[in-house]
Write a protein that holds these residues in place. Sequence first.
Motif, PDB file in Angstrom:
ATOM      1  N   VAL A 153      12.851   4.570   4.344  1.00  0.00           N
ATOM      2  CA  VAL A 153      11.626   3.766   4.367  1.00  0.00           C
ATOM      3  C   VAL A 153      11.714   2.716   5.476  1.00  0.00           C
ATOM      4  O   VAL A 153      12.590   1.846   5.449  1.00  0.00           O
ATOM      5  N   SER A 154      10.845   2.837   6.455  1.00  0.00           N
ATOM      6  CA  SER A 154      10.864   1.900   7.587  1.00  0.00           C
ATOM      7  C   SER A 154       9.409   1.607   7.973  1.00  0.00           C
ATOM      8  O   SER A 154       9.013   1.776   9.117  1.00  0.00           O
ATOM      9  N   ASN A 155       8.671   1.205   6.957  1.00  0.00           N
ATOM     10  CA  ASN A 155       7.236   1.041   7.154  1.00  0.00           C
ATOM     11  C   ASN A 155       6.695   0.106   6.076  1.00  0.00           C
ATOM     12  O   ASN A 155       6.952   0.301   4.888  1.00  0.00           O
ATOM     13  N   ARG A 156       5.966  -0.905   6.507  1.00  0.00           N
ATOM     14  CA  ARG A 156       5.469  -1.936   5.582  1.00  0.00           C
ATOM     15  C   ARG A 156       4.573  -1.377   4.478  1.00  0.00           C
ATOM     16  O   ARG A 156       4.653  -1.807   3.326  1.00  0.00           O
ATOM     17  N   ASP A 157       3.698  -0.434   4.838  1.00  0.00           N
ATOM     18  CA  ASP A 157       2.755   0.097   3.839  1.00  0.00           C
ATOM     19  C   ASP A 157       3.487   0.875   2.756  1.00  0.00           C
ATOM     20  O   ASP A 157       3.207   0.732   1.564  1.00  0.00           O
ATOM     21  N   LYS A 158       4.438   1.686   3.191  1.00  0.00           N
ATOM     22  CA  LYS A 158       5.202   2.489   2.217  1.00  0.00           C
ATOM     23  C   LYS A 158       6.023   1.561   1.317  1.00  0.00           C
ATOM     24  O   LYS A 158       6.115   1.746   0.103  1.00  0.00           O
ATOM     25  N   LYS A 159       6.615   0.557   1.945  1.00  0.00           N
ATOM     26  CA  LYS A 159       7.408  -0.426   1.206  1.00  0.00           C
ATOM     27  C   LYS A 159       6.542  -1.085   0.126  1.00  0.00           C
ATOM     28  O   LYS A 159       6.929  -1.164  -1.041  1.00  0.00           O
ATOM     29  N   GLN A 160       5.355  -1.524   0.533  1.00  0.00           N
ATOM     30  CA  GLN A 160       4.437  -2.193  -0.389  1.00  0.00           C
ATOM     31  C   GLN A 160       4.015  -1.265  -1.526  1.00  0.00           C
ATOM     32  O   GLN A 160       3.943  -1.661  -2.689  1.00  0.00           O
ATOM     33  N   TRP A 161       3.790  -0.004  -1.189  1.00  0.00           N
ATOM     34  CA  TRP A 161       3.378   1.008  -2.173  1.00  0.00           C
ATOM     35  C   TRP A 161       4.471   1.170  -3.244  1.00  0.00           C
ATOM     36  O   TRP A 161       4.181   1.243  -4.442  1.00  0.00           O
ATOM     37  N   ILE A 162       5.722   1.192  -2.811  1.00  0.00           N
ATOM     38  CA  ILE A 162       6.825   1.364  -3.779  1.00  0.00           C
ATOM     39  C   ILE A 162       6.932   0.125  -4.679  1.00  0.00           C
ATOM     40  O   ILE A 162       7.100   0.237  -5.899  1.00  0.00           O
ATOM     41  N   ILE A 163       6.782  -1.052  -4.081  1.00  0.00           N
ATOM     42  CA  ILE A 163       6.845  -2.289  -4.876  1.00  0.00           C
ATOM     43  C   ILE A 163       5.724  -2.282  -5.925  1.00  0.00           C
ATOM     44  O   ILE A 163       5.966  -2.539  -7.113  1.00  0.00           O
ATOM     45  N   GLU A 164       4.525  -1.963  -5.477  1.00  0.00           N
ATOM     46  CA  GLU A 164       3.370  -2.020  -6.393  1.00  0.00           C
ATOM     47  C   GLU A 164       3.446  -0.994  -7.506  1.00  0.00           C
ATOM     48  O   GLU A 164       3.088  -1.259  -8.649  1.00  0.00           O
ATOM     49  N   ASN A 165       3.922   0.199  -7.180  1.00  0.00           N
ATOM     50  CA  ASN A 165       3.912   1.270  -8.182  1.00  0.00           C
ATOM     51  C   ASN A 165       5.152   1.306  -9.063  1.00  0.00           C
ATOM     52  O   ASN A 165       5.105   1.848 -10.173  1.00  0.00           O
ATOM     53  N   PHE A 166       6.267   0.784  -8.578  1.00  0.00           N
ATOM     54  CA  PHE A 166       7.518   0.910  -9.351  1.00  0.00           C
ATOM     55  C   PHE A 166       8.214  -0.416  -9.614  1.00  0.00           C
ATOM     56  O   PHE A 166       9.246  -0.447 -10.276  1.00  0.00           O
ATOM     57  N   ASN A 167       7.685  -1.498  -9.078  1.00  0.00           N
ATOM     58  CA  ASN A 167       8.275  -2.812  -9.297  1.00  0.00           C
ATOM     59  C   ASN A 167       9.762  -2.858  -8.906  1.00  0.00           C
ATOM     60  O   ASN A 167      10.576  -3.542  -9.537  1.00  0.00           O
ATOM     61  N   ALA A 168      10.108  -2.099  -7.871  1.00  0.00           N
ATOM     62  CA  ALA A 168      11.516  -2.004  -7.464  1.00  0.00           C
ATOM     63  C   ALA A 168      11.892  -3.142  -6.520  1.00  0.00           C
ATOM     64  O   ALA A 168      11.043  -3.653  -5.788  1.00  0.00           O
ATOM     65  N   CYS A 169      13.185  -3.522  -6.551  1.00  0.00           N
ATOM     66  CA  CYS A 169      13.648  -4.578  -5.637  1.00  0.00           C
ATOM     67  C   CYS A 169      14.376  -3.996  -4.436  1.00  0.00           C
ATOM     68  O   CYS A 169      14.599  -4.697  -3.446  1.00  0.00           O
TER      69      CYS A 169
END
Length: 232
Positions: A153-169
């Motif tokens: 993962v080297s992309n802000r949108d993908k990063k944000q998507w993972i945070i929003e959908n999985f609450n991952a750190c």
Amino acid sequence: MKTIAIIGAMQEEITPLLAYFKDYDTKNIGGNSYYIANYKNYKIIIAYSKIGKIHAALTCSSMILCFNADYIIFTGVAGGLSSDLKIGDIVLATSLCQYDVDITAFGHPLGFIPESSVYINTNKILNDIAKQVAKDKNIPLKDGIIASGDTFVSNRDKKQWIIENFNACAVEMEGASIAVVSNLLNIPFCVIRSISDSADDNADINFDEFLSTSAIKSASFVLSMVDKIIKI
Ligand code: SAH
């Protein structure tokens, strides 16, 4: 004799462990080398799986089924998702998920596979040992959900998507495999990762720069855990 298995994804993630144990035998299974050392009445087995969930699943299965591992510890690096995680920080997974599993077309939640669950919890005894190590060494330890998938993962949108959908750190490419396999085979496991990058537009450059120092931080943390596990 009990056996502790330590798995990394890349050679760099286990090199510090091999340097520490020095004396070991090697056995090859399925394209991986397994390094077997004796340590204070325990057997320590170390391997790197190669990158990705499938390779990690094979290595973890082999550790349990061929080497009778009693504990599984994953050590390596990860991309930080939480804004409070800096490069070099250590993360302990409370649970892991596969962010790239998607059968939502059938009405299932993202990351869900029938007869399994979106999140798989890590082992409390091992996590308590990790927290104790952090306390003893005065290392700030962040715990939280780690998301795994077969993408760097080297992309802000993908990063944000993972945070929003999985609450991952944090995000990486193997941890959930360790969780699925160890959980199904009833072996206590934990996942320790040191941050190599922030999964953003600079992630590839940061990763190359910090892979080795972050890998060493994670491995030395895990070595301190081993010294406590052998006293259980
Ligand atoms: N540079 C390597 C590829 C590294 S892939 C090569 O060319 O061979 C990244 C590895 O580090 C994976 O094992 C993964 O678990 C972890 N990782 C670190 N940062 C990550 C990120 N931002 N996204 C996904 N995985 C990451």
